[in-house]
Design a protein around this motif. Structure first.
Motif, PDB file in Angstrom:
ATOM      1  N   ALA A  44       0.823  -1.210   0.000  1.00 30.33           N
ATOM      2  CA  ALA A  44       0.000   0.000   0.000  1.00 30.33           C
ATOM      3  C   ALA A  44       0.857   1.259   0.000  1.00 30.33           C
ATOM      4  CB  ALA A  44      -0.938  -0.005   1.205  1.00 30.33           C
ATOM      5  N   GLU A  82      -2.183 -12.342  -0.383  1.00 32.63           N
ATOM      6  CA  GLU A  82      -2.221 -11.196   0.524  1.00 32.63           C
ATOM      7  C   GLU A  82      -1.718  -9.936  -0.180  1.00 32.63           C
ATOM      8  OE1 GLU A  82       0.081 -12.290   3.890  1.00 32.63           O
ATOM      9  OE2 GLU A  82      -1.408 -13.701   4.676  1.00 32.63           O
ATOM     10  N   GLU A  85      -4.431  -8.733  -2.657  1.00 35.72           N
ATOM     11  CA  GLU A  85      -5.585  -8.161  -1.947  1.00 35.72           C
ATOM     12  C   GLU A  85      -5.240  -6.805  -1.342  1.00 35.72           C
ATOM     13  OE1 GLU A  85      -6.360 -11.436   0.595  1.00 35.72           O
ATOM     14  OE2 GLU A  85      -7.426 -12.586  -0.955  1.00 35.72           O
ATOM     15  N   GLU A  86      -4.011  -6.662  -0.844  1.00 25.56           N
ATOM     16  CA  GLU A  86      -3.592  -5.368  -0.302  1.00 25.56           C
ATOM     17  C   GLU A  86      -3.545  -4.327  -1.413  1.00 25.56           C
ATOM     18  OE1 GLU A  86       0.163  -3.286   2.079  1.00 25.56           O
ATOM     19  OE2 GLU A  86       0.151  -5.454   1.727  1.00 25.56           O
ATOM     20  N   LEU A  88      -5.245  -4.279  -4.270  1.00 27.12           N
ATOM     21  CA  LEU A  88      -6.575  -3.968  -4.793  1.00 27.12           C
ATOM     22  C   LEU A  88      -7.422  -3.180  -3.803  1.00 27.12           C
ATOM     23  CD1 LEU A  88      -7.291  -7.353  -6.594  1.00 27.12           C
ATOM     24  CD2 LEU A  88      -6.853  -5.132  -7.671  1.00 27.12           C
ATOM     25  N   ALA A  89      -7.008  -3.129  -2.548  1.00 27.14           N
ATOM     26  CA  ALA A  89      -7.731  -2.340  -1.545  1.00 27.14           C
ATOM     27  C   ALA A  89      -7.330  -0.871  -1.571  1.00 27.14           C
ATOM     28  CB  ALA A  89      -7.482  -2.919  -0.149  1.00 27.14           C
ATOM     29  N   VAL A  90      -6.286  -0.529  -2.329  1.00 21.50           N
ATOM     30  CA  VAL A  90      -5.814   0.858  -2.403  1.00 21.50           C
ATOM     31  C   VAL A  90      -6.710   1.647  -3.355  1.00 21.50           C
ATOM     32  CG1 VAL A  90      -3.874   2.332  -3.098  1.00 21.50           C
ATOM     33  CG2 VAL A  90      -3.447   0.198  -1.851  1.00 21.50           C
ATOM     34  N   ASP A  91      -7.032   2.885  -2.986  1.00 25.35           N
ATOM     35  CA  ASP A  91      -7.871   3.737  -3.821  1.00 25.35           C
ATOM     36  C   ASP A  91      -7.268   3.915  -5.216  1.00 25.35           C
ATOM     37  OD1 ASP A  91      -9.625   4.072  -1.752  1.00 25.35           O
ATOM     38  OD2 ASP A  91      -8.867   6.054  -1.169  1.00 25.35           O
ATOM     39  N   ARG A 121     -12.242  -7.305 -11.663  1.00 25.56           N
ATOM     40  CA  ARG A 121     -10.922  -6.684 -11.674  1.00 25.56           C
ATOM     41  C   ARG A 121     -10.199  -6.984 -12.993  1.00 25.56           C
ATOM     42  NH1 ARG A 121     -10.128  -2.985  -7.539  1.00 25.56           N
ATOM     43  NH2 ARG A 121     -10.810  -3.837  -5.537  1.00 25.56           N
TER      44      ARG A 121
END
Length: 286
Positions: A44, A82, A85-86, A88-91, A121
């Motif tokens: 991130a 992990e 997923e980290e 893809l969670a970022v704006d 995605r």
């Protein structure tokens, strides 16, 4: 849409002893890893640094997380999940591009990425193949075969993933005929994209040491010589395959040869003019 490189801190199987030691003879990963990609930072944080860099240059940009450094799928699938997923969670991150070796891609990884695709995605695999000639791959210590690339691309395609292949022109021992044979093999495979670039001799690599000691020889590609080769590549490449790039540019303090003094976009402009002058369109000789 801009790719933002991330570094997961993984190694490569031909570096850490899994299948070999020393890595690819031509590779110094620092030559193409952006300064903001520090493995000590979280995914991130790396993406945030990259996003802030590009947002100053372009308005309304969207991003793809580009797992570029070393072999991103080498190691446990859990750790790779992990990381994805980290990211893809970022704006503003709309998808991922996964750079890896073809022999480090298996069905569980393909199924996981296929699941992300089905969730809406964007997911693309970028496989470092470098050459279709196994003798060349052995010579540069790749420790995989062209057949591995064929298998990996087809496995990714079955999951609906976009696929890209990376090729290096001018590897030790390769003639122009051999390079064009690699293009012919790529046409049969027909990935979505291809990246070409010229072999660069970079400091801190076994290739640089071997050339300096006279143990290995490489072609010294001039700008005009590589432009001429690229015309042949374009003419013979299946027009269904999008070309992402023709050149790479290592930092000046690391690059030994060839030192062209051209930026990538300047080379492309020269190539476009030459293609037009010769009446070449992609695939006209395929």
């Amino acid at each position: 849409m801009q790719k933002l490189s991330v570094n997961t801190g993984n190694s490569c199987p031909n570096r850490d002893g899994t299948i070999g030691h020393g890595g690819c003879s031509y590779c110094n990963n620092m030559a193409f890893t952006p300064a903001y990609c520090l493995a000590t930072d979280s995914i991130a944080v790396q993406l945030d640094k990259g996003r802030r860099f590009f947002s100053r240059k372009y308005n309304d940009m969207r991003y793809l997380a580009y797992f570029q450094s070393y072999t991103s799928t080498h190691g446990s699938l859990g750790r790779f999940k992990e990381a994805c997923e980290e990211a893809l969670a970022v704006d503003d991150i709309d998808g991922i591009v996964v750079g890896t070796r073809p022999d480090c891609f298996d069905r569980p990884t393909a199924r996981f990425l296929g699941g992300l695709l089905r969730e809406g995605r964007f997911v693309m695999m970028e496989f470092g193949a470098e050459s279709a000639h196994d003798m060349t791959l052995r010579r540069v210590n790749r420790c995989h075969r062209w057949a591995d690339t064929v298998f990996a691309v087809n496995m990714a395609r079955k999951e609906g993933l976009f696929t890209g292949v990376h090729l290096i022109m001018g590897l030790p021992g390769e003639s122009r005929t051999m390079m064009l044979q690699t293009v012919a093999a790529l046409n049969l495979l027909c990935p979505d994209t291809v990246k070409f670039h010229q072999l660069q001799v970079v400091g801190g690599t076994r290739l640089a040491d071997d050339v300096a000691e006279g143990k290995e020889s490489v072609q010294s590609l001039s700008v005009d010589g590589y432009l001429d080769l690229c015309c042949d590549l374009v003419a013979r490449l299946n027009p269904a395959i999008a070309i992402e790039r023709f050149t790479s540019q290592s930092p000046g303090d690391m690059l030994i040869s060839p030192r062209w003094g051209l930026k990538n976009h300047e080379f492309v402009h020269k190539l476009e003019r030459l293609l037009n002058a010769r009446g070449i369109i992609q695939g006209c000789l395929s």
